[in-house]
Write an enzyme that holds these catalytic residues in place. Structure first.
Site, PDB file in Angstrom:
ATOM      1  N   LYS A   1       7.187  22.006  54.512  1.00 52.04           N
ATOM      2  CA  LYS A   1       7.732  22.860  53.455  1.00 52.04           C
ATOM      3  C   LYS A   1       7.882  24.307  53.925  1.00 52.04           C
ATOM      4  CE  LYS A   1       7.383  19.603  50.102  1.00 52.04           C
ATOM      5  NZ  LYS A   1       6.836  18.468  50.874  1.00 52.04           N
TER       6      LYS A   1
HETATM    7  C1  LIG Z   1       7.078  17.166  50.772  1.00 47.52           C
HETATM    8  C2  LIG Z   1       6.607  16.295  51.855  1.00 47.52           C
HETATM    9  C3  LIG Z   1       7.255  15.101  52.163  1.00 47.52           C
HETATM   10  C4  LIG Z   1       8.435  14.598  51.367  1.00 47.52           C
HETATM   11  O1  LIG Z   1       9.578  15.380  51.564  1.00 47.52           O
HETATM   12  P1  LIG Z   1      10.769  15.314  50.486  1.00 47.52           P
HETATM   13  O2  LIG Z   1      11.727  16.352  50.921  1.00 47.52           O
HETATM   14  O3  LIG Z   1      10.146  15.605  49.162  1.00 47.52           O
HETATM   15  O4  LIG Z   1      11.318  13.934  50.547  1.00 47.52           O
HETATM   16  C5  LIG Z   1       6.781  14.353  53.232  1.00 47.52           C
HETATM   17  N1  LIG Z   1       5.703  14.749  53.935  1.00 47.52           N
HETATM   18  C6  LIG Z   1       5.045  15.888  53.661  1.00 47.52           C
HETATM   19  C7  LIG Z   1       3.848  16.248  54.465  1.00 47.52           C
HETATM   20  C8  LIG Z   1       5.480  16.698  52.623  1.00 47.52           C
HETATM   21  O5  LIG Z   1       4.821  17.826  52.356  1.00 47.52           O
END
Ligand SMILES: *Cc1c(COP(=O)(O)O)cnc(C)c1O
Length: 495
Positions: free
Chosen positions: A112
């Site tokens: 993120k």
């Molecule tokens: C948010 C997240 C995901 C999922 O990603 P999306 O864009 O919501 O599909 C997968 N792995 C981790 C560690 C995340 O923080």
């Protein structure tokens, strides 16, 4: 020519890139999508010689066409700096037949950060461009990683406040500690008695609440969203797929134009949607491999054409993927519905009223780029264990879900193309699950002893983000019921 953004639920709602970033969600609950997907304007050879920041500019300028070069480069340089622990920003590690694209070298050691380190800068720039004088209040529901990454991005940024809601019992102990120790007077972190989907629904309701918006406006505030539905999150995520391809090319792992596959551990469908956009920009990607954990609503959707959230919600060891409503899927549905806002809106309304919808055969035919599968909890542990035993490389639980699905994909198809696995979190963030998978002898150790042990066996330094919370003070203790969320917001803003 300026690229416009249109709501997936209302063809008459058309805005500029900066307006889409400011608003987050369109009126009536739609998501903003570009009216067309731009094509890469430099060759893959040229890209292969560029830095992360240079590629970010080449990609993002095509989407954020109302930003000047100076503005956009300013945002990029403030985001992708020494907050990241490597100049490569997103390094790639080859292990057991796949390229792991490590998207966890930012300030909260999860992917993120890739988008949330730049979003505050895109948002402030957008506000200035649109003569907005209200303070921006970021309202976010998180299943763990978004919350901390958003807090880290916005903390102390003048003209902004950020309020994060998380499911009280639905995030890992380290995720929780990271959030409740957040510093910055403009931050508020609140646990709710409910799951992630309830938190997200509560946030969406506040965005749609006209009375609340009026009250806030009087107090000189307005909401915006840092959730992955914001186009200002999606666009920066396209960058690292282009970057990954260009590095494979630069290191002669592939020839120019050779197709690769991409595997993405998926929750809200934002990360894999960015890969879909990259492909549609002309990046040579073959399959987009969508990996789910036991909350396999997306796998079932790709199998049957029915999206059905009416099912038991499973708490897994990959909590950031414990999601039954993948919000960003709406952008794909809109596209395969022939960019028909009415048709899309009807399906989304059905999702609200019945908890499910079915797409037509014609729409299903347009999903050929995707392959969906899932990895259950036992398999996920085994993937972590075996990869470590075979190669010494340690991956986190989310990445392991993706690696498990990649194994299934290879068995199903025999496809041997070069493949990039999006590695979405540092194993240090999920040390308990990761270490438990490697050896049950670690089960009795406390969280930080585990972290030290992981550092030793993986031969990787403990990341700064983990060191920082070892002794940090808990600053956020608010817990509320789902229906109390608006009042918590009012109290914090004194609106
Ligand atoms: C948010 C997240 C995901 C999922 O990603 P999306 O864009 O919501 O599909 C997968 N792995 C981790 C560690 C995340 O923080």
């Amino acid at each position: 020519m300026k690229l416009q953004y249109v709501s997936t639920r209302d063809a008459s709602e058309v805005v500029s890139a900066s307006q889409a970033i400011l608003k987050g969600l369109a009126n009536g609950g739609g998501l903003f999508v570009p009216t067309q997907i731009p094509q890469l304007s430099v060759s893959l050879q040229e890209l292969s010689k560029m830095s992360y920041q240079e590629i970010a500019y080449e990609v993002m300028k095509l989407y954020l066409t109302d930003f000047t070069e100076e503005e956009l480069k300013g945002c990029i340089n403030r985001a992708y700096d020494d907050k990241f622990d490597t100049e490569e920003i997103a390094p790639m590690v080859y292990a057991d037949g796949a390229y792991y694209l490590e998207l966890f070298h930012g300030s909260t050691i999860a992917f993120k950060d890739m988008a949330l380190s730049i979003l505050p800068h895109l948002m402030i720039t957008s506000a200035r461009k649109n003569n907005v004088s209200n303070d921006i209040v970021i309202l976010t529901a998180t299943s763990g990683d978004t919350g901390k990454a958003a807090l880290a991005g916005f903390a102390g940024v003048e003209g902004t406040k950020i309020i994060v809601f998380y499911p009280k019992d639905g995030v890992s102990p380290i995720q929780k500690k990271q959030m409740v120790t957040q510093v910055g007077d403009n931050t508020l972190v609140v646990g709710i008695n409910g799951n992630f989907d309830q938190a997200q629904t509560g946030v969406k309701k506040m965005f749609a609440d006209k009375e609340l918006a009026e009250e806030l406006d009087k107090a000189h505030y307005q909401f915006s969203s840092a959730n992955s539905i914001n186009i200002g999150r999606l666009v920066p995520q396209i960058v690292y797929y282009v970057y990954a391809y260009s590095k494979l090319l630069a290191n002669e792992r592939i020839k120019e134009g050779e197709k690769i596959n991409v595997v993405v551990p998926t929750g809200n469908f934002g990360n894999i949607l960015a890969a879909f956009y990259a492909k549609n920009m002309g990046l040579p990607i073959d399959k987009l491999i969508c990996a789910s954990n036991e909350n396999k609503v997306l796998y079932d959707f790709f199998q049957t054409g029915v999206y059905d959230k009416n099912r038991e919600f499973v708490l897994t060891n990959s909590p950031s993927m414990d999601i039954l409503i993948s919000s960003n899927l709406e952008r794909l549905i809109y596209r395969i519905a022939g960019e028909d806002a009415e048709k899309n809106a009807a399906l989304m309304n059905q999702l609200v009223s019945e908890g499910k919808y079915e797409i037509t055969d014609e729409m299903r035919e347009k999903l050929g780029d995707f392959y969906g599968n899932y990895t259950d909890e036992d398999e996920t542990g085994k993937v972590i264990h075996d990869l470590y035993e075979d190669t010494g490389y340690v991956i986190d639980t989310h990445t392991a879900v993706a690696a498990g699905v990649y194994e299934k994909y290879k068995k199903d198809t025999g496809d041997t193309k070069a493949t990039v696995i999006a590695s979405t979190a540092s194993p240090f963030k999920f040390a308990r699950s990761v270490m438990g998978a490697i050896d049950s002898a670690y089960d009795d150790m406390d969280d930080f002893a585990l972290v030290d042990k992981l550092s030793e066996i993986a031969n990787v330094k403990v990341p700064k983000a983990v060191e920082e919370i070892r002794n940090a003070e808990i600053r956020h203790k608010t817990i509320c019921e789902v229906d109390e969320m608006p009042q918590v917001v009012r109290d914090f803003l004194k609106a």
